[in-house]
Scaffold this motif. Structure first.
Motif, mmCIF file in Angstrom:
data_model
loop_
_atom_site.group_PDB
_atom_site.id
_atom_site.type_symbol
_atom_site.label_atom_id
_atom_site.label_comp_id
_atom_site.label_asym_id
_atom_site.label_seq_id
_atom_site.Cartn_x
_atom_site.Cartn_y
_atom_site.Cartn_z
ATOM 1 N N LEU A 1 7.195 6.525 -26.435
ATOM 2 C CA LEU A 1 6.905 5.626 -25.337
ATOM 3 C C LEU A 1 8.037 5.794 -24.333
ATOM 4 C CD1 LEU A 1 5.753 2.431 -27.235
ATOM 5 C CD2 LEU A 1 4.350 4.009 -25.936
ATOM 6 N N TYR A 2 7.708 6.253 -23.128
ATOM 7 C CA TYR A 2 8.723 6.582 -22.140
ATOM 8 C C TYR A 2 8.259 6.146 -20.764
ATOM 9 C CZ TYR A 2 11.529 9.365 -18.933
ATOM 10 O OH TYR A 2 12.333 9.755 -17.908
ATOM 11 N N SER A 3 9.147 5.536 -20.017
ATOM 12 C CA SER A 3 8.859 5.186 -18.625
ATOM 13 C C SER A 3 10.188 4.955 -17.916
ATOM 14 C CB SER A 3 8.002 3.921 -18.560
ATOM 15 O OG SER A 3 7.574 3.695 -17.248
ATOM 16 N N GLU A 4 10.219 5.279 -16.632
ATOM 17 C CA GLU A 4 11.420 5.021 -15.854
ATOM 18 C C GLU A 4 11.037 4.550 -14.456
ATOM 19 O OE1 GLU A 4 13.942 8.335 -14.482
ATOM 20 O OE2 GLU A 4 12.455 9.635 -15.400
ATOM 21 N N LEU B 1 15.200 2.694 -17.623
ATOM 22 C CA LEU B 1 14.741 3.803 -18.449
ATOM 23 C C LEU B 1 14.328 3.214 -19.792
ATOM 24 C CD1 LEU B 1 14.397 6.857 -18.852
ATOM 25 C CD2 LEU B 1 16.737 6.897 -19.693
ATOM 26 N N PHE B 2 13.036 3.281 -20.097
ATOM 27 C CA PHE B 2 12.506 2.697 -21.322
ATOM 28 C C PHE B 2 12.045 3.808 -22.237
ATOM 29 C CE2 PHE B 2 9.137 0.763 -23.885
ATOM 30 C CZ PHE B 2 9.839 -0.309 -24.408
ATOM 31 N N ILE C 1 16.664 -10.744 -15.732
ATOM 32 C CA ILE C 1 15.573 -10.610 -14.771
ATOM 33 C C ILE C 1 15.454 -9.145 -14.356
ATOM 34 C CG2 ILE C 1 14.694 -11.328 -12.522
ATOM 35 C CD1 ILE C 1 16.380 -13.905 -12.886
ATOM 36 N N ILE C 2 14.243 -8.603 -14.532
ATOM 37 C CA ILE C 2 13.960 -7.222 -14.133
ATOM 38 C C ILE C 2 12.701 -7.207 -13.278
ATOM 39 C CG2 ILE C 2 15.094 -6.216 -16.147
ATOM 40 C CD1 ILE C 2 12.288 -5.709 -17.309
ATOM 41 N N GLU C 3 12.428 -6.076 -12.671
ATOM 42 C CA GLU C 3 11.255 -5.928 -11.811
ATOM 43 C C GLU C 3 10.518 -4.627 -12.143
ATOM 44 O OE1 GLU C 3 10.617 -5.378 -7.100
ATOM 45 O OE2 GLU C 3 12.101 -6.853 -7.717
ATOM 46 N N PRO C 4 9.825 -4.598 -13.278
ATOM 47 C CA PRO C 4 9.121 -3.364 -13.646
ATOM 48 C C PRO C 4 7.838 -3.195 -12.840
ATOM 49 C CG PRO C 4 8.685 -5.047 -15.263
ATOM 50 C CD PRO C 4 9.664 -5.633 -14.284
ATOM 51 N N ASP C 5 7.429 -1.945 -12.660
ATOM 52 C CA ASP C 5 6.114 -1.715 -12.065
ATOM 53 C C ASP C 5 5.063 -1.882 -13.162
ATOM 54 O OD1 ASP C 5 6.576 0.575 -13.536
ATOM 55 O OD2 ASP C 5 6.054 1.963 -11.940
ATOM 56 N N LYS D 1 3.351 -2.147 -18.851
ATOM 57 C CA LYS D 1 2.363 -1.839 -19.885
ATOM 58 C C LYS D 1 2.986 -1.061 -21.033
ATOM 59 C CE LYS D 1 -1.837 -2.102 -17.173
ATOM 60 N NZ LYS D 1 -2.967 -1.384 -16.589
ATOM 61 N N THR D 2 3.912 -0.170 -20.728
ATOM 62 C CA THR D 2 4.606 0.574 -21.778
ATOM 63 C C THR D 2 5.421 -0.373 -22.655
ATOM 64 O OG1 THR D 2 4.749 2.508 -20.331
ATOM 65 C CG2 THR D 2 6.203 2.473 -22.227
ATOM 66 N N MET D 3 6.078 -1.330 -22.031
ATOM 67 C CA MET D 3 6.852 -2.309 -22.793
ATOM 68 C C MET D 3 5.919 -3.187 -23.632
ATOM 69 S SD MET D 3 9.618 -3.273 -19.866
ATOM 70 C CE MET D 3 10.885 -4.068 -20.824
#
Length: 167
Positions: free
Chosen positions: A4-7, A68-69, A145-149, A154-156
């Motif tokens: 599972l990867y996203s940045e 970076l997840f 506090i974060i601001e993911p797209d 969804k990845t998280m």
């Protein structure tokens, strides 16, 4: 097995305080340099000192955060003036109590709690959808506090469906 990867890169919105610091230091340096040239040469030393201090402070007013997840771990880096990078936080999503939008009913208790340590790694724009991660850091409970797209959120959610809520 797939990872599972996203940045994502999020630019922090400049506040009035950031602008005041940046332009105040530049103006003070110019004023001291002009006064040093025309009035007292000793003020040139003060202009140099303020200029050197400004060199280290001004990049802190132009910030970006990189998320970076990878496989349940969220690394948050702070990028200052697009030149300096510093790792500020590594979060393991399995250790989190909850992740939900800031305005979600699930955050009502935490939004009213004044004892929480708040770490804001978002753009600061209230019109964007920002999320809070509640977790223990050392001995205290933190609200990060974060601001993911949408893709990162969804990845998280896929990594920890019982702790991450997208409502």
């Amino acid at each position: 097995m797939s990872d599972l990867y996203s940045e994502l890169l999020v630019k922090k919105k400049r506040t009035a305080k950031d602008n005041l610091i940046k332009y105040g230091l530049i103006g003070l340096t110019a004023l001291l340099a002009a006064a040093g040239l025309f009035l007292m040469p000793v003020l040139l030393i003060a202009a140099i000192v303020v200029g050197v201090v400004s060199y280290f402070i001004i990049p802190g007013t132009d910030l970006e955060f990189e998320y970076l997840f990878v496989n349940g771990e969220l690394d948050i880096d702070k990028i200052m003036a697009k030149t300096k990078r510093k790792k500020v936080k590594t979060l393991n999503l399995q250790e989190a109590d909850l992740m939900a939008p800031l305005n979600s009913h699930r955050m009502d208790y935490y939004n009213g709690n004044q004892k929480l340590k708040v770490l804001d790694f978002s753009s600061g724009d209230t019109e964007h959808k920002r999320y809070a991660i509640i977790m223990r850091d050392g001995g205290e409970t933190c609200k990060i506090i974060i601001e993911p797209d949408e893709a990162l959120a969804k990845t998280m959610r896929n990594c920890a469906p019982s702790k991450v809520f997208l409502d």
